[in-house]
Design an enzyme around this catalytic site. Structure first.
Site, PDB file in Angstrom:
ATOM      1  N   ASN A 132       1.289  -1.555  -0.016  1.00 13.33           N
ATOM      2  CA  ASN A 132      -0.091   0.188   0.116  1.00 13.33           C
ATOM      3  C   ASN A 132       0.520   1.162   0.249  1.00 13.33           C
ATOM      4  O   ASN A 132       2.299   0.671   0.057  1.00 13.33           O
ATOM      5  CB  ASN A 132      -0.750   0.202   0.996  1.00 13.33           C
ATOM      6  CG  ASN A 132      -0.141   0.288   2.531  1.00 13.33           C
ATOM      7  OD1 ASN A 132       0.355   0.382   2.823  1.00 13.33           O
ATOM      8  ND2 ASN A 132      -0.487  -1.585   3.164  1.00 13.33           N
ATOM      9  N   ASP A 141      -4.393  -6.637   4.503  1.00 12.63           N
ATOM     10  CA  ASP A 141      -5.584  -7.256   5.272  1.00 12.63           C
ATOM     11  C   ASP A 141      -5.134  -8.915   5.018  1.00 12.63           C
ATOM     12  O   ASP A 141      -5.809  -9.727   5.369  1.00 12.63           O
ATOM     13  CB  ASP A 141      -6.678  -6.722   5.252  1.00 12.63           C
ATOM     14  CG  ASP A 141      -6.465  -5.673   5.943  1.00 12.63           C
ATOM     15  OD1 ASP A 141      -6.319  -5.505   7.627  1.00 12.63           O
ATOM     16  OD2 ASP A 141      -8.020  -4.480   5.642  1.00 12.63           O
ATOM     17  N   LYS A 165       9.407 -16.579 -10.730  1.00 11.89           N
ATOM     18  CA  LYS A 165       8.549 -15.909 -10.931  1.00 11.89           C
ATOM     19  C   LYS A 165       7.271 -16.277 -12.187  1.00 11.89           C
ATOM     20  O   LYS A 165       7.603 -17.003 -12.983  1.00 11.89           O
ATOM     21  CB  LYS A 165       9.766 -15.036 -12.308  1.00 11.89           C
ATOM     22  CG  LYS A 165       9.054 -13.720 -13.192  1.00 11.89           C
ATOM     23  CD  LYS A 165       9.764 -12.963 -13.709  1.00 11.89           C
ATOM     24  CE  LYS A 165       8.522 -12.030 -14.222  1.00 11.89           C
ATOM     25  NZ  LYS A 165      10.333 -11.176 -15.971  1.00 11.89           N
ATOM     26  N   PHE A 173      -4.847   3.090  14.575  1.00 15.43           N
ATOM     27  CA  PHE A 173      -4.715   3.718  13.889  1.00 15.43           C
ATOM     28  C   PHE A 173      -6.279   3.105  12.723  1.00 15.43           C
ATOM     29  O   PHE A 173      -6.341   2.377  13.059  1.00 15.43           O
ATOM     30  CB  PHE A 173      -3.998   4.343  12.986  1.00 15.43           C
ATOM     31  CG  PHE A 173      -3.042   5.612  13.499  1.00 15.43           C
ATOM     32  CD1 PHE A 173      -2.088   5.031  14.939  1.00 15.43           C
ATOM     33  CD2 PHE A 173      -3.114   6.609  12.716  1.00 15.43           C
ATOM     34  CE1 PHE A 173      -1.723   6.294  15.011  1.00 15.43           C
ATOM     35  CE2 PHE A 173      -2.085   7.277  13.690  1.00 15.43           C
ATOM     36  CZ  PHE A 173      -1.143   6.916  14.574  1.00 15.43           C
ATOM     37  N   LYS A 232     -13.299  -0.611  15.732  1.00 14.91           N
ATOM     38  CA  LYS A 232     -12.339  -1.168  16.376  1.00 14.91           C
ATOM     39  C   LYS A 232     -11.704  -1.052  17.306  1.00 14.91           C
ATOM     40  O   LYS A 232     -11.233  -1.755  17.691  1.00 14.91           O
ATOM     41  CB  LYS A 232     -10.594  -0.240  15.045  1.00 14.91           C
ATOM     42  CG  LYS A 232     -11.398  -0.515  13.477  1.00 14.91           C
ATOM     43  CD  LYS A 232     -10.959   0.267  12.847  1.00 14.91           C
ATOM     44  CE  LYS A 232     -10.722  -0.126  10.931  1.00 14.91           C
ATOM     45  NZ  LYS A 232     -10.092   0.497  10.231  1.00 14.91           N
ATOM     46  N   LYS A 253     -11.193  -4.506  18.666  1.00 13.09           N
ATOM     47  CA  LYS A 253      -9.784  -4.878  18.834  1.00 13.09           C
ATOM     48  C   LYS A 253      -9.546  -4.216  20.208  1.00 13.09           C
ATOM     49  O   LYS A 253      -8.368  -4.277  20.370  1.00 13.09           O
ATOM     50  CB  LYS A 253      -8.632  -3.557  18.103  1.00 13.09           C
ATOM     51  CG  LYS A 253      -8.996  -4.270  16.035  1.00 13.09           C
ATOM     52  CD  LYS A 253      -8.070  -3.351  15.147  1.00 13.09           C
ATOM     53  CE  LYS A 253      -8.448  -3.951  13.620  1.00 13.09           C
ATOM     54  NZ  LYS A 253      -7.620  -4.033  13.063  1.00 13.09           N
TER      55      LYS A 253
HETATM   56  O1  PMT Z   1       2.379   5.763   7.215  1.00 13.48           O
HETATM   57  P1  PMT Z   1       2.424   7.306   5.970  1.00 13.48           P
HETATM   58  O2  PMT Z   1       2.514   7.596   5.175  1.00 13.48           O
HETATM   59  O3  PMT Z   1       2.825   8.267   7.007  1.00 13.48           O
HETATM   60  O4  PMT Z   1       0.678   7.452   6.296  1.00 13.48           O
HETATM   61  C1  PMT Z   1       0.090   7.131   7.529  1.00 13.48           C
HETATM   62  C2  PMT Z   1      -1.079   6.402   7.398  1.00 13.48           C
HETATM   63  C3  PMT Z   1      -2.613   6.610   6.415  1.00 13.48           C
HETATM   64  C4  PMT Z   1      -0.612   5.034   7.628  1.00 13.48           C
HETATM   65  C5  PMT Z   1      -1.296   5.603   8.983  1.00 13.48           C
HETATM   66  O5  PMT Z   1      -1.652   7.024   9.508  1.00 13.48           O
HETATM   67  C6  PMT Z   1      -2.765   5.042   9.794  1.00 13.48           C
HETATM   68  O6  PMT Z   1      -3.840   5.249   9.219  1.00 13.48           O
HETATM   69  N1  PMT Z   1      -2.553   4.030   9.396  1.00 13.48           N
HETATM   70  C7  PMT Z   1      -3.493   2.529  10.063  1.00 13.48           C
HETATM   71  C8  PMT Z   1      -3.434   2.140   8.075  1.00 13.48           C
HETATM   72  C9  PMT Z   1      -4.125   0.855   8.642  1.00 13.48           C
HETATM   73  O7  PMT Z   1      -4.054  -0.161   8.337  1.00 13.48           O
HETATM   74  O8  PMT Z   1      -5.386   1.110   9.171  1.00 13.48           O
HETATM   75  P2  PMT Z   1      -7.039   0.007   8.771  1.00 13.48           P
HETATM   76  O9  PMT Z   1      -7.931   0.471   8.922  1.00 13.48           O
HETATM   77  O10 PMT Z   1      -6.839  -0.751   7.815  1.00 13.48           O
HETATM   78  O11 PMT Z   1      -6.363  -0.859  10.081  1.00 13.48           O
HETATM   79  C10 PMT Z   1      -6.684  -1.046  11.213  1.00 13.48           C
HETATM   80  C11 PMT Z   1      -5.698  -1.089  12.664  1.00 13.48           C
HETATM   81  O12 PMT Z   1      -5.458  -2.341  13.120  1.00 13.48           O
HETATM   82  C12 PMT Z   1      -4.303  -0.134  12.044  1.00 13.48           C
HETATM   83  O13 PMT Z   1      -3.365   0.214  13.744  1.00 13.48           O
HETATM   84  C13 PMT Z   1      -3.642  -1.085  11.322  1.00 13.48           C
HETATM   85  O14 PMT Z   1      -2.420  -0.420  12.117  1.00 13.48           O
HETATM   86  C14 PMT Z   1      -4.262  -2.032  12.522  1.00 13.48           C
HETATM   87  N2  PMT Z   1      -3.897  -3.518  11.634  1.00 13.48           N
HETATM   88  C15 PMT Z   1      -4.992  -3.815  10.240  1.00 13.48           C
HETATM   89  C16 PMT Z   1      -5.045  -5.192   9.724  1.00 13.48           C
HETATM   90  C17 PMT Z   1      -4.058  -6.105   9.976  1.00 13.48           C
HETATM   91  N3  PMT Z   1      -4.500  -6.818   9.474  1.00 13.48           N
HETATM   92  N4  PMT Z   1      -3.684  -6.071  12.110  1.00 13.48           N
HETATM   93  C18 PMT Z   1      -3.414  -4.969  12.023  1.00 13.48           C
HETATM   94  O15 PMT Z   1      -2.787  -4.486  13.251  1.00 13.48           O
END
Ligand code: PMT
Length: 402
Positions: free
Chosen positions: A214, A283, A293, A327, A341, A345
């Site tokens: 991403n 995810d 390849k 986040f 979330k 979580k």
């Molecule tokens: O890195 P930058 O370019 O500065 O950008 C910052 C950012 C946009 C990446 C950051 O601000 C941000 O939003 N990070 C969370 C991105 C994310 O994965 O969001 P989510 O809504 O999909 O996940 C929610 C939370 O679960 C997050 O804290 C994530 O780290 C966590 N997660 C998600 C999926 C997974 N399989 N395991 C996780 O731990």
């Protein structure tokens, strides 16, 4: 540690006045290097600056002095401030247009500290709209300018473009350095706390050449890690692939995939007082990564994806004393999804950012966040630098430590 100034002298009659500036700064105890352009040495001999600053003078990129490494990067790193005086229309134009073709312009381009221009030139040149536009553009980019004085100029004209008196330039530089020093004294309010931060993207291999990832640059997570370390915390940064340097006093573990991140975070979870999960975790991953390849066949290629472990959710299930900060990167229904979330979580609070908004989310230096507490308190923050938001998040975290 004493501050270091790099003086850049460009070709103008006022160059001789800068000897006095250097002398005054030296008497105040600052260490200095001088870079002189080819035109500057037509006005003043490098030996004069060498004697006053008690340091080698660099006159072009190909020179190799014997006392220290003079590569432009070395000087750029060493400088707390680069003072360009007198600054001609030429150097202003070069920097404004990203031209780096001699020692001074390359050093400025690589500079991390503040760069101050003290323009001095004929008033018609100074007032030329192109020069003024270049100055305005550089100011917008954070470069600093000491306004020239008005009066009789060396060319006989009267007007604006005169290099200010050495005392005035010295006062400006000293004030700037003192302000920086004050800003560097950071309260150690997180001393002794162990904070684990995740940052950047995860990478899920399709084959040895291709992967799913991403747009995360890591900037948000690195800003939090850097600020936490400055505030005295012991910081472990579990980072996906980024181009960022590891912040000072931060320990970094590099990972690629979500599963590697999962292992690294769980391994250190007992140590942590708080986990801030800024990373953008994939995810899903391809069910099987081919070890060779994948060849083009002309047919449709169907990739089967399987879910990755939800790292944050697994921490929520395991947590004892740790403060858990998530986040939420969303493009719609940001608050609603973020609240969901928190519950799913088992988080203490979440930082929601709408990644579809300009100036927020991936890659940019700024972010626009809403912080939502477990108890439902919602605080919306204006757009701010990621570094500043990092401190806002840490201030919030500190309240949970009490
Ligand atoms: O890195 P930058 O370019 O500065 O950008 C910052 C950012 C946009 C990446 C950051 O601000 C941000 O939003 N990070 C969370 C991105 C994310 O994965 O969001 P989510 O809504 O999909 O996940 C929610 C939370 O679960 C997050 O804290 C994530 O780290 C966590 N997660 C998600 C999926 C997974 N399989 N395991 C996780 O731990």
């Amino acid at each position: 540690m004493s501050k270091h100034i790099v003086i850049g002298v460009t070709g103008g009659i006022a160059a001789y006045k800068v000897l006095d500036v250097a002398s005054k700064l030296r008497k105040l105890g600052y260490s200095m290097n001088t870079i002189m352009t080819k035109n500057a040495i037509e006005f003043v001999q490098p030996l004069a600056f060498q004697t006053i600053t008690n340091n080698y003078v660099v006159t072009d990129t190909f020179e190799r002095p014997y006392t220290w490494d003079v590569e432009h990067i070395a000087l750029a790193k060493k400088a707390d401030v680069i003072l360009i005086a007198p600054a001609t229309a030429n150097i202003i134009g070069k920097v404004a247009n990203g031209i780096a073709d001699d020692m001074l312009s390359t050093t400025v381009m690589a500079a991390r500290g503040k760069v101050v221009f003290a323009p001095a030139m004929n008033s018609a040149m100074y007032e030329n709209p192109i020069v003024q536009e270049n100055i305005a553009y550089l100011k917008e980019k954070g470069y600093l300018f000491i306004e020239p004085d008005s009066g009789w100029l060396a060319c006989g004209d009267k007007g604006s473009g005169k290099l200010p008196a050495p005392e005035k330039i010295v006062e400006y530089v000293v004030e700037l350095l003192e302000k920086e020093e004050e800003a560097e004294v950071v309260e150690q309010d997180l001393a002794g706390k162990n904070i684990l931060v995740t940052a950047g993207p995860t990478i899920e291999a399709i084959d040895p050449f291709r992967y799913i990832t991403n747009h995360s640059s890591g900037k948000m997570g690195y800003a939090i890690a850097e600020n936490a370390a400055k505030r005295g915390a012991n910081v472990l940064l579990v980072s996906g692939q980024t181009v960022l340097d590891c912040p000072e006093r931060v320990e970094r573990i590099n990972v690629r995939s979500a599963r590697e991140m999962y292992d690294a975070v769980h391994e250190h979870f007992d140590w942590a007082d708080a986990v801030i999960k800024t990373a953008a975790v994939s995810d899903y991953r391809p069910k099987e990564a081919s070890d060779h390849k994948i060849k083009k066949s002309g047919e449709n290629l169907i990739l089967e994806l399987v879910p990755n472990p939800d790292i944050l959710k697994s921490l929520g299930e395991r947590k004892t004393h740790q403060v858990l900060v998530g986040f939420a990167a969303e493009t719609q229904n940001v608050i609603e999804y973020a609240e969901d979330k928190i519950r799913k979580k088992n988080l203490d609070f979440i930082v929601a950012n709408n990644i579809a908004k300009e100036g927020a989310g991936f890659k940019s230096d700024t972010n626009i966040a809403t912080i939502i507490d477990r108890d439902g308190t919602i605080i919306e923050h204006e757009q701010m630098q990621k570094s500043e938001l990092g401190n806002v998040i840490l201030d919030k975290l500190k309240m949970y430590f009490k």
